[in-house]
Design a protein around this motif. Structure first.
Motif, PDB file in Angstrom:
ATOM      1  N   MET A  41       0.830  -1.193   0.000  1.00 23.14           N
ATOM      2  CA  MET A  41       0.000   0.000   0.000  1.00 23.14           C
ATOM      3  C   MET A  41       0.873   1.254   0.000  1.00 23.14           C
ATOM      4  O   MET A  41       0.580   2.217  -0.709  1.00 23.14           O
ATOM      5  N   LEU A  42       1.948   1.205   0.763  1.00 21.04           N
ATOM      6  CA  LEU A  42       2.859   2.347   0.823  1.00 21.04           C
ATOM      7  C   LEU A  42       3.459   2.618  -0.561  1.00 21.04           C
ATOM      8  O   LEU A  42       3.499   3.758  -1.037  1.00 21.04           O
ATOM      9  N   LEU A  43       3.861   1.548  -1.239  1.00 17.27           N
ATOM     10  CA  LEU A  43       4.395   1.685  -2.595  1.00 17.27           C
ATOM     11  C   LEU A  43       3.326   2.245  -3.531  1.00 17.27           C
ATOM     12  O   LEU A  43       3.578   3.127  -4.345  1.00 17.27           O
ATOM     13  N   GLY A  44       2.114   1.721  -3.394  1.00 14.39           N
ATOM     14  CA  GLY A  44       1.004   2.195  -4.220  1.00 14.39           C
ATOM     15  C   GLY A  44       0.750   3.681  -4.013  1.00 14.39           C
ATOM     16  O   GLY A  44       0.481   4.420  -4.974  1.00 14.39           O
ATOM     17  N   LEU A  45       0.837   4.121  -2.766  1.00 11.58           N
ATOM     18  CA  LEU A  45       0.621   5.539  -2.470  1.00 11.58           C
ATOM     19  C   LEU A  45       1.694   6.401  -3.129  1.00 11.58           C
ATOM     20  O   LEU A  45       1.401   7.485  -3.635  1.00 11.58           O
ATOM     21  N   PHE A  46       2.930   5.915  -3.136  1.00 18.27           N
ATOM     22  CA  PHE A  46       3.996   6.660  -3.809  1.00 18.27           C
ATOM     23  C   PHE A  46       3.733   6.739  -5.315  1.00 18.27           C
ATOM     24  O   PHE A  46       3.980   7.759  -5.958  1.00 18.27           O
ATOM     25  N   LEU A  47       3.193   5.652  -5.867  1.00 17.02           N
ATOM     26  CA  LEU A  47       2.887   5.650  -7.301  1.00 17.02           C
ATOM     27  C   LEU A  47       1.745   6.605  -7.623  1.00 17.02           C
ATOM     28  O   LEU A  47       1.763   7.302  -8.636  1.00 17.02           O
ATOM     29  N   ILE A  69       2.424   8.913   4.757  1.00 19.40           N
ATOM     30  CA  ILE A  69       2.885   9.112   6.137  1.00 19.40           C
ATOM     31  C   ILE A  69       2.082   8.221   7.085  1.00 19.40           C
ATOM     32  O   ILE A  69       2.636   7.556   7.963  1.00 19.40           O
ATOM     33  N   LEU A  70       0.762   8.194   6.893  1.00 20.19           N
ATOM     34  CA  LEU A  70      -0.095   7.369   7.752  1.00 20.19           C
ATOM     35  C   LEU A  70       0.213   5.882   7.581  1.00 20.19           C
ATOM     36  O   LEU A  70       0.288   5.135   8.559  1.00 20.19           O
ATOM     37  N   ALA A  71       0.396   5.458   6.334  1.00 22.37           N
ATOM     38  CA  ALA A  71       0.702   4.051   6.075  1.00 22.37           C
ATOM     39  C   ALA A  71       2.038   3.670   6.710  1.00 22.37           C
ATOM     40  O   ALA A  71       2.196   2.565   7.234  1.00 22.37           O
ATOM     41  N   LEU A  73       3.254   4.989   9.406  1.00 24.86           N
ATOM     42  CA  LEU A  73       3.008   4.883  10.854  1.00 24.86           C
ATOM     43  C   LEU A  73       2.445   3.507  11.208  1.00 24.86           C
ATOM     44  O   LEU A  73       2.793   2.918  12.226  1.00 24.86           O
ATOM     45  N   LEU A  74       1.545   3.012  10.346  1.00 25.45           N
ATOM     46  CA  LEU A  74       0.940   1.697  10.566  1.00 25.45           C
ATOM     47  C   LEU A  74       1.989   0.602  10.447  1.00 25.45           C
ATOM     48  O   LEU A  74       2.034  -0.340  11.239  1.00 25.45           O
ATOM     49  N   LEU A  75       2.871   0.752   9.496  1.00 24.69           N
ATOM     50  CA  LEU A  75       3.956  -0.217   9.298  1.00 24.69           C
ATOM     51  C   LEU A  75       4.888  -0.203  10.511  1.00 24.69           C
ATOM     52  O   LEU A  75       5.288  -1.254  11.015  1.00 24.69           O
ATOM     53  N   LEU A  76       5.199   0.965  11.025  1.00 22.85           N
ATOM     54  CA  LEU A  76       6.037   1.091  12.214  1.00 22.85           C
ATOM     55  C   LEU A  76       5.375   0.410  13.404  1.00 22.85           C
ATOM     56  O   LEU A  76       6.030  -0.260  14.202  1.00 22.85           O
ATOM     57  N   ALA A  77       4.048   0.590  13.517  1.00 23.92           N
ATOM     58  CA  ALA A  77       3.319  -0.038  14.614  1.00 23.92           C
ATOM     59  C   ALA A  77       3.409  -1.550  14.514  1.00 23.92           C
ATOM     60  O   ALA A  77       3.580  -2.242  15.516  1.00 23.92           O
ATOM     61  N   LYS A  78       3.310  -2.068  13.315  1.00 23.09           N
ATOM     62  CA  LYS A  78       3.396  -3.513  13.128  1.00 23.09           C
ATOM     63  C   LYS A  78       4.779  -4.018  13.528  1.00 23.09           C
ATOM     64  O   LYS A  78       4.911  -5.022  14.212  1.00 23.09           O
ATOM     65  N   LEU A  79       5.810  -3.294  13.134  1.00 22.64           N
ATOM     66  CA  LEU A  79       7.166  -3.701  13.480  1.00 22.64           C
ATOM     67  C   LEU A  79       7.396  -3.592  14.982  1.00 22.64           C
ATOM     68  O   LEU A  79       8.125  -4.382  15.580  1.00 22.64           O
ATOM     69  N   LYS A  80       6.729  -2.604  15.617  1.00 25.22           N
ATOM     70  CA  LYS A  80       6.914  -2.389  17.046  1.00 25.22           C
ATOM     71  C   LYS A  80       6.138  -3.407  17.876  1.00 25.22           C
ATOM     72  O   LYS A  80       6.655  -3.951  18.854  1.00 25.22           O
ATOM     73  N   TYR A  81       4.895  -3.676  17.481  1.00 28.63           N
ATOM     74  CA  TYR A  81       4.050  -4.535  18.303  1.00 28.63           C
ATOM     75  C   TYR A  81       3.963  -5.969  17.806  1.00 28.63           C
ATOM     76  O   TYR A  81       3.370  -6.822  18.453  1.00 28.63           O
ATOM     77  N   GLY A  82       4.604  -6.242  16.664  1.00 29.08           N
ATOM     78  CA  GLY A  82       4.647  -7.600  16.142  1.00 29.08           C
ATOM     79  C   GLY A  82       3.243  -8.145  15.909  1.00 29.08           C
ATOM     80  O   GLY A  82       2.362  -7.436  15.489  1.00 29.08           O
ATOM     81  N   ARG A  83       3.062  -9.432  16.104  1.00 30.31           N
ATOM     82  CA  ARG A  83       1.717  -9.974  15.946  1.00 30.31           C
ATOM     83  C   ARG A  83       1.040  -9.879  17.320  1.00 30.31           C
ATOM     84  O   ARG A  83       0.234 -10.568  17.730  1.00 30.31           O
TER      85      ARG A  83
END
Lengths: 83, 83
Positions: A41-47, A69-71, A73-83
């Motif tokens: 999604m992040l890549l898509g947003l850049f496109l 930017i929002l996407a 943040l979501l990716l960072l949250a996933k990396l931070k909180y894992g599954r």
């Protein structure tokens, strides 16, 4: 006039991500977030941003910068909180 | 050429919703989905569709129709599985 439609559209769609982000950070759980698709999604947003820049469509440029930017943040949250 | 960028962009962004939908239906849990914001996103997608139609931007028209269908599915899941 048409630009206003784009601005409101982008506001509604982009800010649909905000409560998702808040919930993930609040619940400290990112179980339902997929890294693969979030990155896609992040890549898509850049496109879309590139598309908007090429065609000079300001609402698209604005909202895809914000969306990216929002996407991120979501990716960072996933990396931070894992599954 | 620019249209191709838009088609790829829309594919990536719209299909970022698909695993979210699958997870919600699979887990039978829509706790992290917000009805208010999902409805807002659906409205926003319709507005982007209007924007695309007015300016004759085919990738935007295509992906916002698809996006609206996906967002509607997510909303249905929330109504079905509650919190």
């Amino acid at each position: 006039m048409t630009d206003y439609i784009g601005y409101i559209a982008g506001f509604l769609v982009s800010f649909a991500l905000v409560p998702q982000i808040i919930r993930v950070y609040k619940l400290k759980s990112a179980r339902e977030i997929s890294v693969l698709y979030n990155s896609g999604m992040l890549l898509g947003l850049f496109l879309w941003l590139a598309y908007g820049i090429i065609l000079g469509l300001v609402p698209i440029i604005v909202w895809n910068i914000i969306g990216a930017i929002l996407a991120a943040l979501l990716l960072l949250a996933k990396l931070k909180y894992g599954r």
